[in-house]
Scaffold this active site. Structure first.
Site, PDB file in Angstrom:
ATOM      1  N   LYS A 106      -5.126   0.893  -9.327  1.00  0.00           N
ATOM      2  CA  LYS A 106      -6.205   1.215  -8.381  1.00  0.00           C
ATOM      3  C   LYS A 106      -6.864   2.518  -8.815  1.00  0.00           C
ATOM      4  O   LYS A 106      -6.535   3.587  -8.297  1.00  0.00           O
ATOM      5  CB  LYS A 106      -5.636   1.351  -6.969  1.00  0.00           C
ATOM      6  CG  LYS A 106      -5.094   0.037  -6.383  1.00  0.00           C
ATOM      7  CD  LYS A 106      -4.508   0.230  -5.008  1.00  0.00           C
ATOM      8  CE  LYS A 106      -4.066  -1.087  -4.395  1.00  0.00           C
ATOM      9  NZ  LYS A 106      -3.343  -0.914  -3.126  1.00  0.00           N
ATOM     10  N   LYS A 191     -10.679   3.441  -1.921  1.00  0.00           N
ATOM     11  CA  LYS A 191      -9.917   3.823  -0.708  1.00  0.00           C
ATOM     12  C   LYS A 191      -9.017   5.026  -0.997  1.00  0.00           C
ATOM     13  O   LYS A 191      -8.654   5.770  -0.074  1.00  0.00           O
ATOM     14  CB  LYS A 191      -9.135   2.643  -0.140  1.00  0.00           C
ATOM     15  CG  LYS A 191      -8.010   2.083  -1.007  1.00  0.00           C
ATOM     16  CD  LYS A 191      -6.681   2.769  -0.847  1.00  0.00           C
ATOM     17  CE  LYS A 191      -5.702   2.333  -1.915  1.00  0.00           C
ATOM     18  NZ  LYS A 191      -4.444   3.073  -1.933  1.00  0.00           N
ATOM     19  N   THR A 248      -3.112   3.111   3.700  1.00  0.00           N
ATOM     20  CA  THR A 248      -3.084   4.318   2.861  1.00  0.00           C
ATOM     21  C   THR A 248      -3.459   5.563   3.646  1.00  0.00           C
ATOM     22  O   THR A 248      -2.877   6.633   3.422  1.00  0.00           O
ATOM     23  CB  THR A 248      -4.022   4.140   1.642  1.00  0.00           C
ATOM     24  OG1 THR A 248      -3.748   2.884   1.032  1.00  0.00           O
ATOM     25  CG2 THR A 248      -3.801   5.223   0.620  1.00  0.00           C
ATOM     26  N   GLU A 281      -4.036   8.458  -7.681  1.00  0.00           N
ATOM     27  CA  GLU A 281      -5.179   7.963  -8.471  1.00  0.00           C
ATOM     28  C   GLU A 281      -6.519   8.483  -7.989  1.00  0.00           C
ATOM     29  O   GLU A 281      -7.480   8.583  -8.759  1.00  0.00           O
ATOM     30  CB  GLU A 281      -5.205   6.427  -8.456  1.00  0.00           C
ATOM     31  CG  GLU A 281      -4.024   5.741  -9.117  1.00  0.00           C
ATOM     32  CD  GLU A 281      -4.140   5.713 -10.637  1.00  0.00           C
ATOM     33  OE1 GLU A 281      -4.841   6.560 -11.215  1.00  0.00           O
ATOM     34  OE2 GLU A 281      -3.506   4.832 -11.251  1.00  0.00           O
TER      35      GLU A 281
HETATM   36  N1  LIG Z   1       2.907   2.942  -5.324  1.00  0.00           N
HETATM   37  C1  LIG Z   1       2.192   2.144  -4.566  1.00  0.00           C
HETATM   38  O1  LIG Z   1       2.460   2.022  -3.379  1.00  0.00           O
HETATM   39  C2  LIG Z   1       1.050   1.363  -5.132  1.00  0.00           C
HETATM   40  C3  LIG Z   1       0.461   1.710  -6.335  1.00  0.00           C
HETATM   41  N2  LIG Z   1      -0.605   0.993  -6.795  1.00  0.00           N
HETATM   42  C4  LIG Z   1      -1.237   1.328  -8.067  1.00  0.00           C
HETATM   43  O2  LIG Z   1      -0.387   0.919  -9.135  1.00  0.00           O
HETATM   44  C5  LIG Z   1      -0.537   1.788 -10.250  1.00  0.00           C
HETATM   45  C6  LIG Z   1       0.820   2.322 -10.662  1.00  0.00           C
HETATM   46  O3  LIG Z   1       1.332   3.025  -9.561  1.00  0.00           O
HETATM   47  P1  LIG Z   1       2.847   3.434  -9.414  1.00  0.00           P
HETATM   48  O4  LIG Z   1       3.732   2.532 -10.139  1.00  0.00           O
HETATM   49  O5  LIG Z   1       3.106   3.588  -7.979  1.00  0.00           O
HETATM   50  O6  LIG Z   1       2.779   4.882 -10.102  1.00  0.00           O
HETATM   51  P2  LIG Z   1       3.945   5.815 -10.661  1.00  0.00           P
HETATM   52  O7  LIG Z   1       3.401   7.184 -10.680  1.00  0.00           O
HETATM   53  O8  LIG Z   1       5.205   5.549  -9.930  1.00  0.00           O
HETATM   54  O9  LIG Z   1       4.096   5.262 -12.135  1.00  0.00           O
HETATM   55  C7  LIG Z   1       3.049   5.348 -13.081  1.00  0.00           C
HETATM   56  C8  LIG Z   1       3.375   4.424 -14.203  1.00  0.00           C
HETATM   57  O10 LIG Z   1       2.441   4.626 -15.270  1.00  0.00           O
HETATM   58  C9  LIG Z   1       3.168   4.815 -16.463  1.00  0.00           C
HETATM   59  N3  LIG Z   1       2.451   5.625 -17.437  1.00  0.00           N
HETATM   60  C10 LIG Z   1       1.794   6.784 -17.229  1.00  0.00           C
HETATM   61  N4  LIG Z   1       1.276   7.222 -18.389  1.00  0.00           N
HETATM   62  C11 LIG Z   1       1.619   6.318 -19.348  1.00  0.00           C
HETATM   63  C12 LIG Z   1       1.372   6.191 -20.734  1.00  0.00           C
HETATM   64  N5  LIG Z   1       0.639   7.087 -21.406  1.00  0.00           N
HETATM   65  N6  LIG Z   1       1.903   5.128 -21.389  1.00  0.00           N
HETATM   66  C13 LIG Z   1       2.626   4.207 -20.732  1.00  0.00           C
HETATM   67  N7  LIG Z   1       2.879   4.264 -19.407  1.00  0.00           N
HETATM   68  C14 LIG Z   1       2.379   5.300 -18.731  1.00  0.00           C
HETATM   69  C15 LIG Z   1       4.432   5.522 -16.009  1.00  0.00           C
HETATM   70  O11 LIG Z   1       5.403   5.455 -17.030  1.00  0.00           O
HETATM   71  P3  LIG Z   1       6.649   6.486 -17.020  1.00  0.00           P
HETATM   72  O12 LIG Z   1       7.442   6.159 -15.806  1.00  0.00           O
HETATM   73  O13 LIG Z   1       7.335   6.174 -18.295  1.00  0.00           O
HETATM   74  O14 LIG Z   1       6.041   7.856 -16.948  1.00  0.00           O
HETATM   75  C16 LIG Z   1       4.760   4.682 -14.786  1.00  0.00           C
HETATM   76  O15 LIG Z   1       5.329   3.456 -15.135  1.00  0.00           O
HETATM   77  C17 LIG Z   1      -1.509   2.888  -9.795  1.00  0.00           C
HETATM   78  O16 LIG Z   1      -2.786   2.592 -10.280  1.00  0.00           O
HETATM   79  C18 LIG Z   1      -1.477   2.815  -8.281  1.00  0.00           C
HETATM   80  O17 LIG Z   1      -2.695   3.211  -7.686  1.00  0.00           O
HETATM   81  C19 LIG Z   1      -1.070  -0.073  -6.129  1.00  0.00           C
HETATM   82  C20 LIG Z   1      -0.499  -0.467  -4.950  1.00  0.00           C
HETATM   83  C21 LIG Z   1       0.608   0.217  -4.364  1.00  0.00           C
HETATM   84  O1  LIG Z   2      -2.267   1.704  -2.862  1.00  0.00           O
HETATM   85  C1  LIG Z   2      -1.346   1.982  -2.143  1.00  0.00           C
HETATM   86  C2  LIG Z   2      -1.006   1.206  -0.942  1.00  0.00           C
HETATM   87  O2  LIG Z   2      -1.709   0.020  -0.879  1.00  0.00           O
HETATM   88  C3  LIG Z   2      -0.497   3.146  -2.443  1.00  0.00           C
HETATM   89  O3  LIG Z   2      -1.200   4.283  -2.227  1.00  0.00           O
HETATM   90  P1  LIG Z   2      -0.857   5.603  -3.043  1.00  0.00           P
HETATM   91  O4  LIG Z   2      -1.185   5.330  -4.472  1.00  0.00           O
HETATM   92  O5  LIG Z   2      -1.690   6.630  -2.390  1.00  0.00           O
HETATM   93  O6  LIG Z   2       0.614   5.876  -2.855  1.00  0.00           O
END
Ligand SMILES: NC(=O)C1=CN([C@@H]2O[C@H](COP(=O)(O)OP(=O)(O)OC[C@H]3O[C@@H](n4cnc5c(N)ncnc54)[C@H](OP(=O)(O)O)[C@@H]3O)[C@@H](O)[C@H]2O)C=CC1
Ligand SMILES: O=C(CO)COP(=O)(O)O
Length: 331
Positions: A106, A191, A248, A281
């Site tokens: 996102k 959002k 969110t 993000e």
């Molecule tokens: N958390 C949530 O509730 C939700 C998140 N999202 C979206 O999903 C996406 C991921 O979020 P989330 O998993 O929560 O985030 P995190 O911060 O928990 O994890 C980020 C991820 O990106 C990886 N990453 C960052 N830089 C690199 C790189 N250079 N090469 C490879 N991998 C990389 C990290 O790897 P490493 O761990 O090795 O650093 C990790 O797996 C975001 O865009 C977020 O907006 C969508 C819905 C819900």
């Molecule tokens: O996208 C999300 C819930 O739908 C998670 O939000 P955050 O990335 O702000 O934690």
């Protein structure tokens, strides 16, 4: 099906659990050996999703790119948006030609102003029909606890949207489908900027009226940008739009809300970044939204005010003041 998840962050790991609960064989790919070993050998991701004591048996992990995607029917991308291009580049040519690639991300790429559907398709040389976006009110910790939740899967080819939706359907997780990829992408990305502003107002001590004002005007801003970009306004009223705004902007589980709240309490951007529990993000996406608005000829008062917070360090009072223009306008 065999499904690969690229990126074992909080959401990638929680979504991997959904896919395993739905009966798929799930291969997680992560860069960090500690995360790979944790999932593969101990069924835990103590770094990114410590709330889950034991991940499902059907989930494993590797740090090897070719092994990760070999034979995959679906590849899920869940990497911090600003790193997606660099992280995906080495996968070009490795992903099976029949696989559908679905993004959980996102955000908008700050350097190019591109949405994640554009970044993923461009980087992997992927035809439109093989790309899907997944977005909705899905706080990772709640999904990981198997709380009832719903999401939306978008693909220009509705059959592929249905394929991905079927793969992530469980007794607690319910996907809906649409062909509005642009709308879904913009809902998820925009959002987060609104959640920063609501969090900031809350952190500064303001109540329901202020939060409701920011959310509602933010929704109008999101929808106007979306429609100008070719999205369907209806998408913004659904789970991925209003639904995700409610989740969110109302939960301390959101990193964007919490980041904003910390700013509202007086932290600097650097301090709030340091204490953030994962990627917020909205921070790098804010300037991209302002630029997108300029390109599309759509005013973005909220994103612009947040960009002044992040770039110039203006306080909450000034940020809210910027939302009140000098003229009386129609809602
Ligand atoms: N958390 C949530 O509730 C939700 C998140 N999202 C979206 O999903 C996406 C991921 O979020 P989330 O998993 O929560 O985030 P995190 O911060 O928990 O994890 C980020 C991820 O990106 C990886 N990453 C960052 N830089 C690199 C790189 N250079 N090469 C490879 N991998 C990389 C990290 O790897 P490493 O761990 O090795 O650093 C990790 O797996 C975001 O865009 C977020 O907006 C969508 C819905 C819900
Ligand atoms: O996208 C999300 C819930 O739908 C998670 O939000 P955050 O990335 O702000 O934690």
């Amino acid at each position: 099906m065999k499904i690969t998840v690229l990126g074992a962050g909080a959401w990638g790991t929680a979504f991997g659990q959904v896919l395993a609960d739905a009966g798929n064989d799930v291969m997680m790919w992560a860069i960090e050996p500690e995360i790979v070993e944790g999932i593969r050998d101990h069924r835990r991701n103590a770094v990114r999703l410590p709330s889950v004591e034991r991940l499902p048996e059907r989930m494993t992990a590797t740090g090897d790119r070719a092994e990760a995607v070999a034979g995959a029917d679906i590849v899920i991308v869940s990497i911090a948006a600003q790193a997606a291009r660099v992280a995906l580049e080495p996968f070009r040519g490795l992903i099976p030609e029949t696989a559908v690639v679905a993004s959980l991300m996102k955000g908008i790429e700050r350097t190019t102003g591109k949405r994640m559907d554009e970044v993923v398709r461009e980087t992997l040389d992927l035809p439109e029909a093989r790309f899907a976006a997944i977005s909705g009110p899905n706080l990772s910790k709640e999904v990981a606890a198997r709380n009832p939740s719903a999401t939306v899967v978008a693909c220009s080819d509705i059959m592929n949207a249905r394929l991905v939706a079927r793969a992530c359907t469980t007794h607690y997780f319910r996907p809906f489908v649409t062909t509005d990829v642009v709308g879904l992408e913009l809902c998820g990305s925009l959002k987060n900027v609104i959640a920063l502003a609501v969090g900031m107002a809350r952190g500064a001590g303001y109540g329901e009226n202020t939060a409701a004002m920011i959310e509602t005007r933010g929704l109008a801003e999101m929808t106007a940008i979306g429609v100008a970009a070719g999205a369907d306004a209806k998408t913004f009223c659904g789970l991925a739009g209003v639904g995700d705004l409610i989740a969110t902007c109302g939960s301390p589980l959101s990193r964007n809300y919490t980041f904003g709240s910390n700013l509202g309490k007086g932290m600097s951007v650097e301090e709030a970044t340091k204490v953030s529990n994962g990627v917020a993000e909205g921070v790098p996406t804010t300037d991209a939204v302002v630029a997108l608005g300029e390109r599309l000829g759509v005013p973005t008062p909220l994103a612009t005010a947040m960009s002044h917070v992040l770039g110039r360090g203006i306080g909450c009072g000034e940020m809210l003041g910027e939302l009140f223009g000098p003229d009386i306008t129609e809602e």
